[in-house]
Design an enzyme around this catalytic site. Structure first.
Site, mmCIF file in Angstrom:
data_model
loop_
_atom_site.group_PDB
_atom_site.id
_atom_site.type_symbol
_atom_site.label_atom_id
_atom_site.label_comp_id
_atom_site.label_asym_id
_atom_site.label_seq_id
_atom_site.Cartn_x
_atom_site.Cartn_y
_atom_site.Cartn_z
ATOM 1 N N LYS A 1 -6.544 -4.903 -3.267
ATOM 2 C CA LYS A 1 -7.168 -5.768 -2.154
ATOM 3 C C LYS A 1 -8.124 -4.538 -1.499
ATOM 4 O O LYS A 1 -7.880 -3.363 -1.009
ATOM 5 C CB LYS A 1 -6.157 -5.771 -1.243
ATOM 6 N N ASP B 1 0.961 -1.476 0.011
ATOM 7 C CA ASP B 1 0.184 -0.194 -0.130
ATOM 8 C C ASP B 1 0.947 1.382 0.133
ATOM 9 O O ASP B 1 0.485 2.188 0.654
ATOM 10 C CB ASP B 1 -0.890 0.030 1.284
ATOM 11 N N CYS C 1 -2.140 -2.555 7.613
ATOM 12 C CA CYS C 1 -2.318 -3.581 6.443
ATOM 13 C C CYS C 1 -0.999 -4.415 6.324
ATOM 14 O O CYS C 1 -0.942 -5.405 6.094
ATOM 15 C CB CYS C 1 -2.468 -2.767 5.254
#
Ligand code: C5J
Length: 231
Positions: A129, A24, A162
């Site tokens: 995702k 990310d 995450c």
């Protein structure tokens, strides 16, 4: 084999069976005007790790290693964003709202792109995702299985959200995981410190951790060994 003097004990991996997973590193989290800032966070904390991440990515590419990038991202109709996620907190812009970099955390929007310094190149996998974990509702496990991957090196943001979720998912799926300590960050330094500690505690219950300098050194030595004349 490459062995890093990792914490809590050495981590050995074979380059052809190892992937670098970058979680990310997208504008929504790293740059002003995105999801991270709308939640009230200081995004400059996260941008500080970009040079270390870029150095690892360059060395890993140079070594011919497999690279996987992830983006936290939702469909434009938000069908994959449950209220349990969208309604959290008290941001001035929620997921799907229009901000300075387009719609927050929505696929295809400018804010959803990986930052220029770490942009994927041809042949690298990009996983979109909808959750915090990289394996939830994505093809990542099958892709890694087909590529013969057994070991994962993690970097990215945020450490306790995450990154940690993805490492835990990976560990449950049988992958040996190592987190590059200076290539991950949180908006809350105490949360980063706690997450790093808890992942490597109890004999690497989730995985190992190491500073990126150890990996860069090991990759450099491996490259030297390849070009050194046979004695
Ligand atoms: C968050 C992430 N923090 N990538 N996402 O919401 O860690």
């Amino acid at each position: 084999m490459i062995t890093l003097d990792a914490n809590p004990f050495p981590f050995a991996f074979a380059l052809p069976h190892t992937a670098l997973v970058i979680i990310d590193m997208q504008r929504d989290f790293i740059e002003p005007g995105g999801f991270g800032e709308t939640l009230g966070n200081d995004v400059s904390l996260l941008s500080a790790i970009v040079p270390a991440c870029a150095a690892v990515l360059a060395a890993w590419r140079n070594a011919g290693g497999l690279v996987v990038h992830t983006r936290e991202s939702h469909r434009p109709d938000l069908a994959d964003c449950p209220p349990a996620k969208r309604d959290r907190g008290n941001p001035h812009l929620r997921i799907g709202d229009v901000g300075p970099m387009g719609r927050i955390l929505v696929a295809g929007e400018p804010g959803n792109q990986i930052i220029d310094a770490l942009a994927p190149v041809a042949g690298e996998t990009v996983i979109d995702k909808p959750g915090k974990g990289a394996f939830y509702a994505t093809p990542l496990h099958e892709l890694l299985r087909q590529a013969g991957v057994t070991h994962l090196l993690f970097m990215g943001v945020t450490t306790e959200v995450c990154v940690q979720t993805s490492m835990r998912e990976a560990n449950d799926r049988g992958f040996d995981c190592l987190l590059l300590e200076d290539c991950t960050e949180s908006y809350f330094p105490a949360f980063k410190a706690a997450a790093v500690e808890m992942m490597r505690a109890q004999g690497a219950i989730v995985g190992w951790t190491a500073p990126s300098g150890l990996l860069l050194q090991a990759l450099g030595e491996a490259a030297q060994a390849c070009v050194a004349p046979q004695g």
